[in-house]
Design an enzyme around this catalytic site. Structure first.
Site, PDB file in Angstrom:
ATOM      1  N   GLU A  39       0.852  -1.198   0.000  1.00  0.00           N
ATOM      2  CA  GLU A  39       0.000   0.000   0.000  1.00  0.00           C
ATOM      3  C   GLU A  39       0.888   1.250   0.000  1.00  0.00           C
ATOM      4  OE1 GLU A  39      -3.489  -0.117   0.383  1.00  0.00           O
ATOM      5  OE2 GLU A  39      -3.522   2.062   0.113  1.00  0.00           O
ATOM      6  N   TYR A  40       1.931   1.205   0.831  1.00  0.00           N
ATOM      7  CA  TYR A  40       2.872   2.320   0.916  1.00  0.00           C
ATOM      8  C   TYR A  40       3.529   2.543  -0.455  1.00  0.00           C
ATOM      9  CZ  TYR A  40       6.774   5.203   2.582  1.00  0.00           C
ATOM     10  OH  TYR A  40       7.671   6.228   2.772  1.00  0.00           O
ATOM     11  N   ASP A  41       3.970   1.432  -1.069  1.00  0.00           N
ATOM     12  CA  ASP A  41       4.611   1.548  -2.383  1.00  0.00           C
ATOM     13  C   ASP A  41       3.676   2.174  -3.407  1.00  0.00           C
ATOM     14  OD1 ASP A  41       6.835   0.409  -1.361  1.00  0.00           O
ATOM     15  OD2 ASP A  41       6.448  -1.597  -2.159  1.00  0.00           O
ATOM     16  N   SER A  86      34.943  11.400  20.403  1.00  0.00           N
ATOM     17  CA  SER A  86      34.890   9.934  20.574  1.00  0.00           C
ATOM     18  C   SER A  86      34.515   9.640  22.016  1.00  0.00           C
ATOM     19  CB  SER A  86      36.216   9.249  20.355  1.00  0.00           C
ATOM     20  OG  SER A  86      37.005   9.864  19.510  1.00  0.00           O
ATOM     21  N   GLU A 118      22.875   2.675  26.769  1.00  0.00           N
ATOM     22  CA  GLU A 118      22.390   2.464  25.392  1.00  0.00           C
ATOM     23  C   GLU A 118      23.256   1.433  24.666  1.00  0.00           C
ATOM     24  OE1 GLU A 118      22.655   6.242  23.430  1.00  0.00           O
ATOM     25  OE2 GLU A 118      21.440   7.238  24.959  1.00  0.00           O
ATOM     26  N   LYS A 120      25.692   0.197  22.008  1.00  0.00           N
ATOM     27  CA  LYS A 120      26.634   0.954  21.177  1.00  0.00           C
ATOM     28  C   LYS A 120      26.601   0.343  19.781  1.00  0.00           C
ATOM     29  CE  LYS A 120      31.292   2.851  21.095  1.00  0.00           C
ATOM     30  NZ  LYS A 120      31.650   2.555  19.732  1.00  0.00           N
ATOM     31  N   ASP A 122      27.364  -0.605  16.084  1.00  0.00           N
ATOM     32  CA  ASP A 122      28.632  -0.701  15.368  1.00  0.00           C
ATOM     33  C   ASP A 122      28.379  -0.298  13.916  1.00  0.00           C
ATOM     34  OD1 ASP A 122      31.228  -1.159  14.840  1.00  0.00           O
ATOM     35  OD2 ASP A 122      31.125  -3.340  14.975  1.00  0.00           O
ATOM     36  N   ARG A 141      31.184  11.891  10.337  1.00  0.00           N
ATOM     37  CA  ARG A 141      31.927  12.437  11.458  1.00  0.00           C
ATOM     38  C   ARG A 141      33.258  13.021  10.982  1.00  0.00           C
ATOM     39  NH1 ARG A 141      35.901  10.372  14.842  1.00  0.00           N
ATOM     40  NH2 ARG A 141      35.922  11.377  16.885  1.00  0.00           N
ATOM     41  N   GLU A 181      23.658   6.771  14.363  1.00  0.00           N
ATOM     42  CA  GLU A 181      24.556   5.774  13.800  1.00  0.00           C
ATOM     43  C   GLU A 181      23.836   5.066  12.650  1.00  0.00           C
ATOM     44  OE1 GLU A 181      27.488   5.706  15.313  1.00  0.00           O
ATOM     45  OE2 GLU A 181      28.402   3.741  14.978  1.00  0.00           O
ATOM     46  N   TYR A 233      20.967   9.019  18.647  1.00  0.00           N
ATOM     47  CA  TYR A 233      21.329   8.897  20.064  1.00  0.00           C
ATOM     48  C   TYR A 233      21.752  10.202  20.727  1.00  0.00           C
ATOM     49  CZ  TYR A 233      25.952   8.626  17.876  1.00  0.00           C
ATOM     50  OH  TYR A 233      27.053   8.881  17.128  1.00  0.00           O
ATOM     51  N   LYS A 297      25.818   6.943  29.836  1.00  0.00           N
ATOM     52  CA  LYS A 297      25.813   8.412  29.826  1.00  0.00           C
ATOM     53  C   LYS A 297      25.203   8.953  31.106  1.00  0.00           C
ATOM     54  CE  LYS A 297      25.131   8.399  24.832  1.00  0.00           C
ATOM     55  NZ  LYS A 297      24.242   8.637  23.692  1.00  0.00           N
ATOM     56  N   LYS A 321      32.841  -1.705  26.447  1.00  0.00           N
ATOM     57  CA  LYS A 321      32.953  -2.593  25.282  1.00  0.00           C
ATOM     58  C   LYS A 321      32.728  -4.065  25.665  1.00  0.00           C
ATOM     59  CE  LYS A 321      34.340  -0.137  21.718  1.00  0.00           C
ATOM     60  NZ  LYS A 321      35.560  -0.409  21.129  1.00  0.00           N
ATOM     61  N   CYS A 415      45.829 -23.322 -12.223  1.00  0.00           N
ATOM     62  CA  CYS A 415      44.810 -23.724 -11.254  1.00  0.00           C
ATOM     63  C   CYS A 415      45.396 -24.860 -10.407  1.00  0.00           C
ATOM     64  CB  CYS A 415      43.556 -24.198 -11.991  1.00  0.00           C
ATOM     65  SG  CYS A 415      42.389 -25.045 -10.913  1.00  0.00           S
ATOM     66  N   CYS A 418      43.283 -28.287 -11.529  1.00  0.00           N
ATOM     67  CA  CYS A 418      43.338 -28.917 -12.856  1.00  0.00           C
ATOM     68  C   CYS A 418      44.568 -28.505 -13.661  1.00  0.00           C
ATOM     69  CB  CYS A 418      42.064 -28.623 -13.633  1.00  0.00           C
ATOM     70  SG  CYS A 418      41.967 -26.915 -14.169  1.00  0.00           S
ATOM     71  N   CYS A 433      40.190 -19.779 -12.843  1.00  0.00           N
ATOM     72  CA  CYS A 433      40.529 -20.964 -13.616  1.00  0.00           C
ATOM     73  C   CYS A 433      39.517 -20.982 -14.757  1.00  0.00           C
ATOM     74  CB  CYS A 433      40.356 -22.205 -12.742  1.00  0.00           C
ATOM     75  SG  CYS A 433      40.223 -23.715 -13.693  1.00  0.00           S
ATOM     76  N   CYS A 438      37.033 -28.182 -14.889  1.00  0.00           N
ATOM     77  CA  CYS A 438      37.906 -28.354 -13.717  1.00  0.00           C
ATOM     78  C   CYS A 438      37.105 -29.028 -12.607  1.00  0.00           C
ATOM     79  CB  CYS A 438      38.389 -26.978 -13.263  1.00  0.00           C
ATOM     80  SG  CYS A 438      39.151 -26.982 -11.637  1.00  0.00           S
TER      81      CYS A 438
END
Ligand code: IVH
Length: 673
Positions: A39-41, A86, A118, A120, A122, A141, A181, A233, A297, A321, A415, A418, A433, A438
């Site tokens: 529907e959205y499309d 950072s 929160e 983190k 990646d 950044r 992020e 964030y 935080k 971490k 190769c 072969c 190859c 082969c």
């Protein structure tokens, strides 16, 4: 002067834009859509049609701006009003307790400090600037002070509001710099990487690299085709608004239409921060995206202000971490693997090392250029990394450990299987190859043919295929259908029962959807996704085989390289012969119901428990063939949960959310019996 435009058209366009902005918010921010994807499309197509007809009404604030803008020659630089700093890192509970003490000391406070914890993410940090609620600019950044302007690319991300939400209850600031992020989910990453490998493009090492690469495209239409997501964030400058706490700020951002991670834990003591970290590190492998830790935080913004920052990082936050997913080990040798299309991949054999609980003894080196770029030599001490289920890879050489005894590696001229001379095509990273007979290629083609997404022959594993090819019992995948019990009985580790089961499995696989059949053929550049596109378009093999490259390029999602490869495939007598012999051995292609009659259009299903009369894979195929989607996890977006025997926690979650739960019979009924 443009001709006067009917006010009705202007109103219609405005209405469509408003409606689309609203549904975007329901979908991405509230995770609670009111309409189906299709529907959205349809609404979006209608808007694009009107904007194409009336180009004077095109606006950069339109939700249609997500499809990409004309390519740039280079990125402009932009200075951040406030530097993007950072974070300090902590790796153990003691580091976090020490951080808490430091905060108390700095503030000269004895009382308990409250923190917000929160995940983190990646991914890649970005800053978005909104003036009077309109997205004006977005940047990376960079070095923290100056970043690159990537506005058109960021606009293509569905969850980025092009206009902030403003209604009676929320006024927007005249200027807002919001930070977040950008990332790619693990499932989307794996599917996309598989497609890339099918197209002989080098895979990305991990979702973060893939997200970074996607954001740095000069052509935003390429970015638009990448599965990028975002969580917000924090902020830079916010004019005319003062918030009491970080948590309240996040709530305001959410109300303005920014997607906030639902796993954020507000206002907790330092003891609970540690508990939360333990929980998150257990939960982390079930999450649909990569996180590398938790950001802790200080919640009060007044205290944050007092604490301030060093030149590198704020004093009010720390990243706790997780255990490393990178380790160092010794690279003992480099072996060449020959793939289905003849590509030679160098694989590092490592001194086994435990990386976050998994023993790693092999890692991919991708190709010759990568080895050269990283200057990897045999005997080097290397840093290896694994992320989720992705193939481990060599990240870099630890140069300080070099003794001088290490040996340089060069790709072989022939190769290794072969002995045919290899070729490297100008402009391509892959060495190949070129002997299609082969035995390594033959084996890989057969394994692909029998694999889950193709003929899905249960029991036809890699070792068995190797054995059958080595004994001369299989020379092409068409031979699979000629295998009999007697032949199998003569093989190592093959009892009567398993031989019989395998013959049954081969027999059962013969009835196959057109999409899987095409995928099984292993046509270069035609992965699972392209196979589905083709199967959607053609009602017979003959129709497809008689198509020119141009006809194929006309199909949405099929580019010139893919089209050329497919047209080429069907022009070769040898390939037509192979197809004929598969059909002669009784393979029966089921040409899928066209999408126009799709019964389950736009509906999302989740499968749980064991089904009786079908495998999950079959259920998934039937649902997708009927226009539905199958998702791995239950959310408010789920329309139906199909519960089989011994359903798992998904059923409980479905009930908690009050979703429709059906059984196998219910599903078959929906599919029309
Ligand atoms: S707050 C002053 N919150 O981690 C820096 N950062 O190592 C404030 N990141 O560049 C950052 N998730 O890209 C913050 N929930 C989160 C985050 C997060 C991921 C990234 C961010 C930043 C890096 C710092």
């Amino acid at each position: 002067m443009p001709a006067t435009i009917d006010p009705g058209i202007i109103a219609k366009i405005e209405d469509l834009r408003k409606t689309l902005h609203h549904h975007n918010y329901r979908y991405y921010v509230l995770d609670d859509p009111e309409i189906s994807d299709s529907e959205y499309d349809r609404l979006m197509q209608e808007l694009i049609r009107l904007e194409t007809t009336y180009p004077d009404l095109v606006s950069p604030d339109s939700p249609s701006a997500r499809v990409g803008a004309p390519p740039l020659a280079k990125f402009d630089q932009i200075a951040h009003t406030l530097p993007m700093l950072s974070l300090d890192n902590g790796f153990a509970d003691e580091d976090i307790l020490e951080f808490d003490k430091r905060v108390q000391r700095y503030l000269n406070l004895q009382s308990e400090i409250l923190y917000t914890a929160e995940p983190k993410m990646d991914g890649v940090a970005v800053e978005l600037v909104y003036e009077d609620g309109k997205l004006l600019a977005a940047s990376t950044r960079g070095d923290g002070v100056t970043g690159e302007l990537i506005t058109a690319n960021v606009k293509t991300i569905g969850a980025v509001p092009i206009l902030m939400r403003a209604d009676r209850s929320s006024v927007v600031p005249p200027l807002l710099e919001v930070r977040g992020e950008v990332y790619i989910g693990i499932e989307a990453f794996k599917n996309w990487n598989a497609e890339r490998m099918d197209q002989d493009l080098p895979p990305f090492a991990n979702p973060r690299n893939a997200a970074a690469g996607s954001l740095r495209q000069l052509d935003s239409k390429i970015t638009a085709s990448r599965p990028l997501e975002i969580f917000f964030y924090g902020v830079g400058v916010v004019e005319d608004f003062v918030f009491e706490s970080h948590w309240k700020l996040l709530q305001a951002l959410k109300k303005w239409g920014f997607r906030i991670n639902p796993l954020i834990r507000p206002r907790i003591s330092i003891k609970d921060v540690l508990k939360c970290h333990r929980e998150l590190s257990e939960q982390r492998h079930q999450l649909p995206y990569d996180i590398d830790g938790m950001v802790v935080k200080v919640d009060s913004l007044a205290l944050q202000q007092q604490l301030g920052a060093t030149t590198r990082s704020p004093r009010w936050a720390i990243a706790y971490k997780f255990q490393a997913i990178q380790e160092t080990t010794v690279l003992e040798k480099i072996e060449i693997q020959v793939g289905r299309t003849g590509v030679l991949t160098p694989v590092a054999h490592l001194k086994p090392v435990n990386v976050a609980g998994v023993t790693v003894s092999r890692a991919t080196l991708h190709n010759e250029d990568e080895i050269e770029k990283k200057d990897v030599r045999i005997g080097d001490t290397v840093l290896v990394q694994r992320a989720g289920d992705v193939i481990p890879e060599v990240v870099k050489v630890i140069l300080s450990k070099r003794t001088g005894a290490e040996k340089k590696f060069s790709m072989p001229d022939r190769c290794p299987v072969c002995r045919t001379a290899v070729a490297r095509i100008e402009g391509e990273a892959a060495t190949r190859c070129i002997n299609s007979s082969c035995s390594a290629q033959v084996k890989e083609r057969i394994k692909h043919f029998a694999s889950k997404g193709a003929f899905d022959i249960d029991g036809m594993g890699a070792k068995l295929v190797d054995q059958l090819v080595e004994k001369g019992l299989l020379t092409s995948f068409a031979d699979l259908f000629k295998l009999d019990k007697e032949t199998l009985a003569g093989l190592e580790r093959m009892g009567d029962k398993s031989g019989e089961n395998l013959i049954h499995a081969i027999e059962a696989s013969k009835k196959i959807s057109f999409a899987r059949f095409l995928y099984a053929l292993g046509i270069r550049h035609a992965g699972e996704h392209v196979a589905v596109l083709l199967a959607d378009q053609f009602e017979s093999l003959e129709d497809l085989a008689s198509c020119s490259q141009q006809d194929l390029t006309d199909i949405d999602g099929v580019g010139p390289v893919v089209a050329e490869s497919i047209a080429n495939y069907f022009q070769q007598e040898k390939n037509l012969g192979t197809i004929q012999s598969i059909l002669d051995s009784g393979a029966q292609i089921v040409f899928e119901a066209k999408r126009k009659t799709a019964k389950l259009d736009g509906k999302t299903f989740v499968l749980t428990g064991t089904l009786d009369g079908m495998t999950r894979r079959q259920a998934k195929d039937m649902i997708t063939a009927a226009g539905g989607k199958v998702s791995g996890s239950v959310s408010r977006n789920t329309d139906f949960v199909v519960a089989g025997d011994s359903p798992g926690s998904k059923l409980k979650r479905a009930k908690d959310l009050g979703l429709a739960v059906i059984d196998e019979a219910g599903l078959l009924e929906m599919l029309g019996g």
